[in-house]
Design an enzyme around this catalytic site. Structure first.
Site, PDB file in Angstrom:
ATOM      1  NE  ARG A 219       6.433  -0.320  10.139  1.00 20.23           N
ATOM      2  CZ  ARG A 219       5.279  -0.520   9.522  1.00 20.23           C
ATOM      3  NH1 ARG A 219       5.091  -0.048   8.300  1.00 20.23           N
ATOM      4  NH2 ARG A 219       4.312  -1.189  10.115  1.00 20.23           N
TER       5      ARG A 219
ATOM      6  NE  ARG B 151       2.513  -5.099  11.161  1.00 19.50           N
ATOM      7  CZ  ARG B 151       3.640  -4.889  10.465  1.00 19.50           C
ATOM      8  NH1 ARG B 151       4.790  -5.385  10.917  1.00 19.50           N
ATOM      9  NH2 ARG B 151       3.626  -4.204   9.363  1.00 19.50           N
TER      10      ARG B 151
ATOM     11  NE  ARG C 193       7.497  -2.428   6.034  1.00 28.00           N
ATOM     12  CZ  ARG C 193       6.165  -2.424   6.102  1.00 28.00           C
ATOM     13  NH1 ARG C 193       5.447  -1.845   5.152  1.00 28.00           N
ATOM     14  NH2 ARG C 193       5.562  -3.004   7.115  1.00 28.00           N
TER      15      ARG C 193
ATOM     16  CE  LYS D 167      -1.849  -1.091   3.969  1.00 25.71           C
ATOM     17  NZ  LYS D 167      -1.103  -2.341   4.262  1.00 25.71           N
TER      18      LYS D 167
ATOM     19  NE  ARG E 133      -4.066  -1.312  10.186  1.00 32.16           N
ATOM     20  CZ  ARG E 133      -3.001  -0.838   9.530  1.00 32.16           C
ATOM     21  NH1 ARG E 133      -3.054   0.311   8.907  1.00 32.16           N
ATOM     22  NH2 ARG E 133      -1.894  -1.535   9.486  1.00 32.16           N
TER      23      ARG E 133
HETATM   24  P1  ADP Z   1       2.366  -1.770   3.226  1.00 28.42           P
HETATM   25  O1  ADP Z   1       2.381  -0.268   3.164  1.00 28.42           O
HETATM   26  O2  ADP Z   1       1.133  -2.357   2.602  1.00 28.42           O
HETATM   27  O3  ADP Z   1       2.628  -2.291   4.584  1.00 28.42           O
HETATM   28  P2  ADP Z   1       4.862  -1.584   1.693  1.00 28.42           P
HETATM   29  O4  ADP Z   1       4.464  -0.763   0.523  1.00 28.42           O
HETATM   30  O5  ADP Z   1       5.686  -0.941   2.740  1.00 28.42           O
HETATM   31  O6  ADP Z   1       3.578  -2.303   2.332  1.00 28.42           O
HETATM   32  O7  ADP Z   1       5.646  -2.870   1.121  1.00 28.42           O
HETATM   33  C1  ADP Z   1       6.258  -3.823   1.993  1.00 28.42           C
HETATM   34  C2  ADP Z   1       7.629  -4.204   1.447  1.00 28.42           C
HETATM   35  O8  ADP Z   1       7.491  -4.937   0.236  1.00 28.42           O
HETATM   36  C3  ADP Z   1       8.525  -3.006   1.106  1.00 28.42           C
HETATM   37  O9  ADP Z   1       9.848  -3.339   1.466  1.00 28.42           O
HETATM   38  C4  ADP Z   1       8.384  -2.848  -0.408  1.00 28.42           C
HETATM   39  O10 ADP Z   1       9.584  -2.360  -0.990  1.00 28.42           O
HETATM   40  C5  ADP Z   1       8.087  -4.261  -0.862  1.00 28.42           C
HETATM   41  N1  ADP Z   1       7.093  -4.328  -1.961  1.00 28.42           N
HETATM   42  C6  ADP Z   1       6.018  -3.522  -2.140  1.00 28.42           C
HETATM   43  N2  ADP Z   1       5.316  -3.903  -3.242  1.00 28.42           N
HETATM   44  C7  ADP Z   1       5.958  -4.998  -3.746  1.00 28.42           C
HETATM   45  C8  ADP Z   1       5.715  -5.845  -4.884  1.00 28.42           C
HETATM   46  N3  ADP Z   1       4.662  -5.656  -5.685  1.00 28.42           N
HETATM   47  N4  ADP Z   1       6.598  -6.853  -5.099  1.00 28.42           N
HETATM   48  C9  ADP Z   1       7.656  -7.059  -4.268  1.00 28.42           C
HETATM   49  N5  ADP Z   1       7.934  -6.271  -3.187  1.00 28.42           N
HETATM   50  C10 ADP Z   1       7.098  -5.255  -2.932  1.00 28.42           C
HETATM   51  P1  ADP Z   2       1.312  -2.014   7.792  1.00 30.56           P
HETATM   52  O1  ADP Z   2       0.310  -1.699   6.736  1.00 30.56           O
HETATM   53  O2  ADP Z   2       2.670  -2.304   7.254  1.00 30.56           O
HETATM   54  O3  ADP Z   2       0.819  -3.060   8.752  1.00 30.56           O
HETATM   55  P2  ADP Z   2       1.039   0.628   9.103  1.00 30.56           P
HETATM   56  O4  ADP Z   2       2.210   1.511   8.984  1.00 30.56           O
HETATM   57  O5  ADP Z   2      -0.173   0.965   8.311  1.00 30.56           O
HETATM   58  O6  ADP Z   2       1.565  -0.830   8.780  1.00 30.56           O
HETATM   59  O7  ADP Z   2       0.609   0.481  10.619  1.00 30.56           O
HETATM   60  C1  ADP Z   2       1.532   0.172  11.635  1.00 30.56           C
HETATM   61  C2  ADP Z   2       0.793   0.031  12.962  1.00 30.56           C
HETATM   62  O8  ADP Z   2       0.177   1.289  13.302  1.00 30.56           O
HETATM   63  C3  ADP Z   2      -0.366  -0.967  12.960  1.00 30.56           C
HETATM   64  O9  ADP Z   2       0.065  -2.290  13.237  1.00 30.56           O
HETATM   65  C4  ADP Z   2      -1.258  -0.409  14.085  1.00 30.56           C
HETATM   66  O10 ADP Z   2      -0.725  -0.703  15.358  1.00 30.56           O
HETATM   67  C5  ADP Z   2      -1.111   1.102  13.879  1.00 30.56           C
HETATM   68  N1  ADP Z   2      -2.116   1.653  12.946  1.00 30.56           N
HETATM   69  C6  ADP Z   2      -1.889   2.253  11.746  1.00 30.56           C
HETATM   70  N2  ADP Z   2      -3.029   2.649  11.169  1.00 30.56           N
HETATM   71  C7  ADP Z   2      -4.022   2.294  12.037  1.00 30.56           C
HETATM   72  C8  ADP Z   2      -5.446   2.410  12.004  1.00 30.56           C
HETATM   73  N3  ADP Z   2      -6.095   2.972  10.972  1.00 30.56           N
HETATM   74  N4  ADP Z   2      -6.139   1.936  13.074  1.00 30.56           N
HETATM   75  C9  ADP Z   2      -5.519   1.366  14.121  1.00 30.56           C
HETATM   76  N5  ADP Z   2      -4.193   1.216  14.201  1.00 30.56           N
HETATM   77  C10 ADP Z   2      -3.442   1.674  13.170  1.00 30.56           C
END
Ligand code: ADP
Ligand code: ADP
Ligand code: ZN
Length: 218
Positions: free
Chosen positions: A164, A175, A130, A16, A91
């Protein structure tokens, strides 16, 4: 694309943030990431940050009250008038209902909700690999998205990177549980409104962007 108001839904590590940044750079639509906002609050040691820190490290969800207040304030800022990409929000069902109320109040509607679908089996590798630039926040991956020059950020030339604390194999389990139990029920919520589009998030990054652009235009 301009003026687009998008929600990116998908599991932790689904891509995302990566896609939101691509669209932000390409089209000037701001990325609103509640995760980034919370990490900034934790880093700054604000009351919200103090409350959220342990919850985030455990891989659980921060309270709806905190999150809704954060988004309500952010969405009022002038840069959101050109459209926005919600990344990691809503969420929970109460968050989605609160968002509906905020949008009605502002006379805004959503363009669509995109589910970036990725099988659970791919997410541990995505998350544990990541890292991001400490200076500008650009995202990278040990295997899938390395900087073009080793050790140097493509975007800003920075040489320091961070990982992170919650990006470890144990926290991923919690998660993912939170995602399936609390966030996945939003998919039918938006499906019923006719807003949901599903794309294949297991494809390479560029291909996911193409699907995203197509789904948003449709
Ligand atoms: P989210 O915001 O949904 O948690 P991220 O965009 O941070 O996910 O992506 C998680 C990890 O995977 C990052 O290290 C990113 O560089 C990698 N990544 C994102 N999209 C892809 C993809 N389509 N294929 C392979 N790796 C990806
Ligand atoms: P990812 O998509 O990689 O799981 P985020 O960066 O979106 O990670 O979120 C990291 C953490 O921040 C989540 O595991 C949760 O603890 C908190 N968080 C983020 N967005 C929300 C939300 N909309 N509601 C509740 N908790 C959230
Ligand atoms: Zn950088």
């Amino acid at each position: 694309m301009k003026g687009t108001r998008l929600i990116l839904m998908g599991p932790p590590g689904g891509g995302k943030g990566t896609q939101a940044k691509v669209l932000q750079d390409k089209y000037g639509i701001v990325q609103l990431s509640t995760g980034d906002m919370l990490r900034a609050a934790v880093g700054a040691g604000t009351p919200v940050g103090k409350e959220a820190k342990a919850i985030m490290e455990a891989g659980k969800l921060v309270s709806d009250d905190i999150i809704i207040r954060m988004i309500a304030d952010r969405i009022d800022e002038p840069d959101c008038a050109n459209g926005f990409i919600l990344d990691g929000f809503p969420r929970t069902v109460p968050q989605a209902e609160a968002l509906d109320g905020l949008l009605v109040k502002k006379g805004m509607t959503l363009t669509c909700v995109i589910e970036v679908r990725v099988p659970d089996s791919m997410l541990v590798e995505r998350i544990t690999g990541r890292f991001s630039c400490a200076k500008c926040g650009a995202g990278y991956h040990d295997k899938f998205q390395r900087p073009k020059t080793e050790g140097k950020c493509d975007s800003c030339g920075g040489v320091e990177f961070t990982r992170r604390k919650d990006d470890n194999a144990e926290t991923v389990v919690a998660r993912l549980e939170a995602y399936h139990a609390q966030t996945a029920p939003l998919l039918p919520f938006y499906e019923k409104k006719g807003l949901l589009r599903v794309i294949d998030g297991s494809a390479p990054i560029d291909e996911v962007t193409r699907q995203l652009e197509k789904a948003t235009a449709a």
